[in-house]
Design a protein around this motif. Structure first.
Motif, PDB file in Angstrom:
ATOM      1  N   VAL A 113      21.981-139.711 -53.284  1.00 54.49           N
ATOM      2  CA  VAL A 113      23.070-140.345 -52.545  1.00 54.49           C
ATOM      3  C   VAL A 113      23.780-139.355 -51.618  1.00 54.49           C
ATOM      4  N   ILE A 114      23.981-138.119 -52.094  1.00 55.16           N
ATOM      5  CA  ILE A 114      24.802-137.170 -51.329  1.00 55.16           C
ATOM      6  C   ILE A 114      24.018-136.236 -50.422  1.00 55.16           C
ATOM      7  N   GLN A 164      21.823-137.080 -62.364  1.00 55.43           N
ATOM      8  CA  GLN A 164      21.910-135.991 -61.384  1.00 55.43           C
ATOM      9  C   GLN A 164      20.969-136.244 -60.210  1.00 55.43           C
ATOM     10  N   ALA A 165      19.760-136.732 -60.509  1.00 54.96           N
ATOM     11  CA  ALA A 165      18.796-137.024 -59.440  1.00 54.96           C
ATOM     12  C   ALA A 165      19.312-138.158 -58.549  1.00 54.96           C
ATOM     13  N   PHE A 215      20.135-127.896 -51.392  1.00 56.81           N
ATOM     14  CA  PHE A 215      19.242-128.183 -52.521  1.00 56.81           C
ATOM     15  C   PHE A 215      17.851-127.601 -52.296  1.00 56.81           C
ATOM     16  N   ALA A 216      17.451-127.423 -51.050  1.00 51.56           N
ATOM     17  CA  ALA A 216      16.107-126.907 -50.749  1.00 51.56           C
ATOM     18  C   ALA A 216      15.961-125.434 -51.133  1.00 51.56           C
ATOM     19  N   ASP A 217      17.069-124.712 -51.228  1.00 51.65           N
ATOM     20  CA  ASP A 217      17.036-123.295 -51.603  1.00 51.65           C
ATOM     21  C   ASP A 217      17.490-123.177 -53.060  1.00 51.65           C
TER      22      ASP A 217
END
Length: 130
Positions: free
Chosen positions: A84-85, A78-79, A48-50
């Motif tokens: 959670v994941i 979605q947030a 998610f960071a990229d």
């Protein structure tokens, strides 16, 4: 004269040896397949960071959701899901039935993530002048 020739040959041999070793090392690097930056064992938070990896990950799950007839989650949902994941890897996520991620899907996701290049190193901004 013979001694001088022997010394020259020895020096040439010693100089050529590192070149041969360096050339062999370069050939080995070229022959070895490049390891992908993102894999099924990369934490989802890192994916998610990229933005590029996040787009690939999101598009993959959007397509799977559409194929399963699931409505797209709201941005808030979605947030919450992302929260959670984020500490799981895609491989770990596949162990949950809610992820709708079978072996074939896992393989497809892994191939898609492997195509995402490593993020460019971000330059540290220069301190502001006073």
């Amino acid at each position: 004269m013979k001694r001088m020739m022997t010394r020259v040959l020895m020096a040439a041999t010693l100089c050529a040896a590192p070149l041969g070793m360096a050339q062999a090392q370069v050939q080995a690097q070229q022959a070895a397949p490049a390891q992908p930056y993102y894999t099924l064992d990369t934490k989802i938070a890192d994916i998610f960071a990229d933005p590029n990896a996040r787009d690939v990950f999101g598009a993959f799950f959007r397509k799977r959701g559409e194929a399963a007839g699931q409505p797209e989650a709201s941005p808030e949902e979605q947030a919450n899901i992302a929260q959670v994941i984020k500490n799981f890897t895609p491989r770990q996520l596949a162990t949950f039935p809610q992820a709708n991620l079978d072996e074939e899907g896992l393989k497809t996701l892994g191939e898609a993530l492997a195509k995402v290049p490593a993020p460019a190193a971000t330059a540290t901004p220069a301190p502001a002048a006073n």
